[in-house]
Design an enzyme around this catalytic site. Structure first.
Site, PDB file in Angstrom:
ATOM      1  CB  CYS A  94      -1.011  -0.024   1.137  1.00 58.92           C
ATOM      2  SG  CYS A  94      -2.350   1.191   0.908  1.00 58.92           S
ATOM      3  CG  HIS A 172      -3.617  -3.046   3.278  1.00 59.48           C
ATOM      4  ND1 HIS A 172      -2.524  -2.598   3.980  1.00 59.48           N
ATOM      5  CD2 HIS A 172      -4.210  -1.951   2.750  1.00 59.48           C
ATOM      6  CE1 HIS A 172      -2.455  -1.271   3.889  1.00 59.48           C
ATOM      7  NE2 HIS A 172      -3.470  -0.860   3.139  1.00 59.48           N
ATOM      8  CD  GLU A 174      -1.171  -5.231   5.714  1.00 62.69           C
ATOM      9  OE1 GLU A 174      -1.158  -3.984   5.790  1.00 62.69           O
ATOM     10  OE2 GLU A 174      -1.153  -5.845   4.636  1.00 62.69           O
TER      11      GLU A 174
END
Length: 225
Positions: A94, A172, A174
């Site tokens: 990002c 993302h 994560e």
């Protein structure tokens, strides 16, 4: 193998108490790949001494814009260029994806079509993938030598590869379902249009390809210098 995590932002305090900060989220994402970690809060001015401080590098997301005037951005860009010249592997997520492009001569801007939030479809390296997004900024001009390896109709430069030395993605991996839900309610309301947030919440429990992307990132980092 030691991975240096460059923190370019911090998770909201009310979420961090549950999920940990962004470095902890990436450690969980990459669990099982045998990495050890050192974290540097570059957003607070804490930088590694040199690219040799770790075997590979990872740059996190951030609430900040790569083009904003913050004192830590120019030294971060210099460090990115140093890592690129050194040849150690680097991954950007990002904001990390964006600041690497900017540091190497590309351009980052607020996208005139607005935000991408929540579970989003991408084609990355020939694979159809569902990953969580949270961004308005995009890489709008590529640096010399950057190869587009992932995209969708909303984000044409969603994953970039630089000479097999740097690999970056806009979404993302994560972000877990729990994190997305908490982020919508803590940071999203009043910033992102409600319709996008409501759609993200409606899909929050659907499966993503986070682990596939985690394995791809780990394999890239393990190439070593």
């Amino acid at each position: 193998m030691k991975i240096g995590i460059l923190l370019t932002g911090h998770a909201p305090e009310e979420i961090k108490a549950v999920t940990g900060d962004y470095d902890t989220m990436f450690e969980h994402l990459l669990d099982g790949h045998g990495f050890t970690y050192d974290s540097y809060a570059v957003v607070d001015g804490a930088f590694p001494d040199s690219p040799a401080a770790a075997d590979g590098w990872l740059i996190t997301g951030s609430k900040h814009g790569a083009y904003e005037d913050h004192p830590w951005i120019p030294p971060l860009e210099r460090f990115i260029r140093d890592v690129y010249a050194d040849g150690r592997p680097m991954v950007g997520i990002c904001f990390g994806h964006q600041i690497i492009a900017q540091a190497l001569g590309g351009k980052v801007e607020k996208f005139d079509k607005g935000w991408s939030v929540g579970r989003t479809h991408y084609e990355i390296e020939g694979r159809q993938m569902q990953l969580n997004a949270w961004h308005q900024d995009q890489v709008t001009e590529l640096p010399e030598g950057a190869k587009v390896v992932g995209q969708n109709d909303f984000c044409r430069n969603a994953a970039l590869l630089y000479d097999d030395r740097i690999y970056t993605v806009q979404p993302h991996p994560e972000h877990t379902a729990d994190f997305v839900e908490r982020l919508v309610n803590s940071r999203g309301r009043g910033l992102v249009p409600d319709a996008l947030l409501d759609n993200a919440l409606a899909q929050v429990d659907l499966p993503t390809d986070n682990q596939i992307m985690a394995d791809r990132m780990a394999a890239f980092l393990k190439r070593g210098k």
